[in-house]
Enzyme design. Sequence first.
Site, PDB file in Angstrom:
ATOM      1  CG  ASP A   1      47.943  54.599  36.203  1.00 47.28           C
ATOM      2  OD1 ASP A   1      48.675  53.636  36.492  1.00 47.28           O
ATOM      3  OD2 ASP A   1      48.301  55.781  36.290  1.00 47.28           O
TER       4      ASP A   1
ATOM      5  CE  LYS B   1      45.939  46.967  32.694  1.00 52.75           C
ATOM      6  NZ  LYS B   1      45.686  48.402  32.871  1.00 52.75           N
ATOM      7  CB  THR B   2      49.243  45.532  38.530  1.00 55.63           C
ATOM      8  OG1 THR B   2      49.517  45.581  37.124  1.00 55.63           O
ATOM      9  CG2 THR B   2      50.355  44.781  39.232  1.00 55.63           C
TER      10      THR B   2
ATOM     11  CG  HIS C   1      52.001  52.762  28.056  1.00 53.70           C
ATOM     12  ND1 HIS C   1      52.393  52.869  26.757  1.00 53.70           N
ATOM     13  CD2 HIS C   1      52.206  53.968  28.619  1.00 53.70           C
ATOM     14  CE1 HIS C   1      52.830  54.107  26.541  1.00 53.70           C
ATOM     15  NE2 HIS C   1      52.718  54.782  27.666  1.00 53.70           N
TER      16      HIS C   1
HETATM   17  N1  GTP Z   1      41.644  54.655  45.237  1.00 53.62           N
HETATM   18  C1  GTP Z   1      41.967  53.523  44.614  1.00 53.62           C
HETATM   19  N2  GTP Z   1      43.112  53.431  43.963  1.00 53.62           N
HETATM   20  C2  GTP Z   1      43.409  52.275  43.343  1.00 53.62           C
HETATM   21  C3  GTP Z   1      42.527  51.165  43.385  1.00 53.62           C
HETATM   22  N3  GTP Z   1      43.081  50.166  42.679  1.00 53.62           N
HETATM   23  C4  GTP Z   1      44.260  50.618  42.216  1.00 53.62           C
HETATM   24  N4  GTP Z   1      44.466  51.895  42.620  1.00 53.62           N
HETATM   25  C5  GTP Z   1      45.647  52.726  42.343  1.00 53.62           C
HETATM   26  O1  GTP Z   1      45.694  53.038  40.967  1.00 53.62           O
HETATM   27  C6  GTP Z   1      47.041  53.099  40.520  1.00 53.62           C
HETATM   28  C7  GTP Z   1      47.214  52.173  39.318  1.00 53.62           C
HETATM   29  O2  GTP Z   1      47.023  50.825  39.694  1.00 53.62           O
HETATM   30  P1  GTP Z   1      47.680  49.623  38.890  1.00 53.62           P
HETATM   31  O3  GTP Z   1      47.177  48.376  39.539  1.00 53.62           O
HETATM   32  O4  GTP Z   1      49.133  49.776  38.756  1.00 53.62           O
HETATM   33  O5  GTP Z   1      46.994  49.853  37.480  1.00 53.62           O
HETATM   34  P2  GTP Z   1      47.218  48.993  36.143  1.00 53.62           P
HETATM   35  O6  GTP Z   1      45.897  48.948  35.482  1.00 53.62           O
HETATM   36  O7  GTP Z   1      47.884  47.714  36.464  1.00 53.62           O
HETATM   37  O8  GTP Z   1      48.192  49.953  35.343  1.00 53.62           O
HETATM   38  P3  GTP Z   1      49.140  49.564  34.063  1.00 53.62           P
HETATM   39  O9  GTP Z   1      49.714  48.209  34.305  1.00 53.62           O
HETATM   40  O10 GTP Z   1      50.151  50.647  34.056  1.00 53.62           O
HETATM   41  O11 GTP Z   1      48.220  49.608  32.873  1.00 53.62           O
HETATM   42  C8  GTP Z   1      47.897  52.696  41.706  1.00 53.62           C
HETATM   43  O12 GTP Z   1      48.383  53.863  42.299  1.00 53.62           O
HETATM   44  C9  GTP Z   1      46.931  51.983  42.616  1.00 53.62           C
HETATM   45  O13 GTP Z   1      47.280  52.064  43.973  1.00 53.62           O
HETATM   46  C10 GTP Z   1      41.292  51.308  44.106  1.00 53.62           C
HETATM   47  O14 GTP Z   1      40.476  50.403  44.200  1.00 53.62           O
HETATM   48  N5  GTP Z   1      41.082  52.500  44.698  1.00 53.62           N
HETATM   49 MG    MG Z   2      49.692  46.923  35.670  1.00 58.29          MG
END
Ligand code: GTP
Ligand code: MG
Length: 473
Positions: A37, A40-41, A100
């Site tokens: 979270d 990364k994505t 995860h």
């Molecule tokens: N406020 C804010 N929220 C963000 C930002 N970047 C990502 N998010 C939010 O953080 C949450 C997780 O983002 P992801 O890109 O899914 O995170 P991840 O690291 O890919 O997560 P996993 O693949 O589950 O490990 C989402 O609800 C995004 O919208 C940012 O720069 N600012």
């Molecule tokens: Mg991701």
Amino acid sequence: MQQVSLLQARHLAVPGGKAVFKRDKPHLNVGTIGHVDHGKTTLTSAITKVLATSKGAKYRKYEDIDNAPEEKARGITINAFHLEYETAKRHYAHIDCPGHADYIKNMITGAAQMEGAILVVAATDGPMPQTKEHLLLARQVGVPLENIVVFMNKVDEVPDAETRELVEMDIREQLNEFGYPGDTCPVIFGSALCALEGKQPEIGEEAVKQLLDVLDNKFVIPERKVNEEPMFAAEHVYSIVGRGTVITGKLERGILKRGDKIEIVGGTKDGTTVKSTISGLESFRKTVDQAEPGDQLGVLLRGLGPKDVRRGCVLLPQGHKHKVTDKVKAQLYVLKESEGGAKTPIANYFSEHVFSLTWDSGASVKIVGKDFVMPGESAEVELSLNSQMFIEPQQRFTIRKGAKTIGTGVFTDVLPPLTNEEKDPKSKKKLMKAEMERLGFNPYGELAEKRLKPDFSNSPKDNPAAKAFEGQP
Ligand SMILES: Nc1nc2c(ncn2[C@@H]2O[C@H](COP(=O)(O)OP(=O)(O)OP(=O)(O)O)[C@@H](O)[C@H]2O)c(=O)[nH]1
Ligand SMILES: [Mg+2]
């Protein structure tokens, strides 16, 4: 293995496409790593959005990456996702690794192809357990020291400069702890979400551009072993109705061409191999005439069936001299709890789960000259694997238990395969019994049988391994 039609196959990164892969810029395999979270994505999607304006990428929406049709087709939504983009200077393959803990197995194979890492850390959280684990894995799979950059994300939610600086210090310390140059590593303050939504360009689009500048100008392209015998470890295997079998992964070294005669080794109990011919090569849905080290490929193999190839198998040219084995000497380090490891030691003759290249296997561990390897200690070990695998000296491996990485190491000497007697479960039991007599107590008691941890309850009081369990439930 999944059976797909040729039509479906065209949507996968496997041979079948028409366009030809242009090789006009240096290529680098990078990826996003970091805690669940942390963004990364979102950052991956933002990079494609920023580069789409200069035609360097096809814009990939967040949903396309996290929930892509090919991922659905493969039924492996939790797998690391590959995409491509290019700047004026370089061509990149990018892997978005899930954060995860349960998905680390996929991350290991995804990261095994990573030559540069974008460590995403949310400014709102700072470094978290998977930040550490991914850093450790990046080291393990050999991401070069200069090829790491930190994207401190979500700074839109942390307007206070002092807090950002504290998080930055924390990150630099973590980098140092894992052997990366924490004091000099670039740390970019940004917001992937702002970049994606076109808001606050100074922390949005501009931050992504800064990041790309680091990838272009600071990351080094590892030496490509063009003149060596080809070696390619299969990450995924698909059987395409009427055409044969496709394996996907990264070409480690050497050159591959259509028509090459190859042999698939590893992953079998008895060391049997199969031979085939390459009938197609593709990278990101474009035909490749000649594959070079570092390329992300789909390799179509003529006449092979679903049982002939598995994830973890290795493709070598026919006439190679490699001998697969299920017995190997290694140098093992058992992680401390503070490094993300377990509280418990690794005990002699215990069965552990070993991951290396794209393969994984159960392995019993014989420790040389010690009864236990305590967290924070290293030891020479002999591993007896369940199947015969592709192993070379200096190849790295990881030991995992449940959702945790508990040990890391490097193979040192390849030993001849286990004899039938050594493989016999009865002789394994005999070894354990002899070990109990030698120790004077039974660490393989009821608890141990449940594979939880060795049982030191009846051990001599001064046993250092037993002390590790003091105060534990
Ligand atoms: N406020 C804010 N929220 C963000 C930002 N970047 C990502 N998010 C939010 O953080 C949450 C997780 O983002 P992801 O890109 O899914 O995170 P991840 O690291 O890919 O997560 P996993 O693949 O589950 O490990 C989402 O609800 C995004 O919208 C940012 O720069 N600012
Ligand atoms: Mg991701």
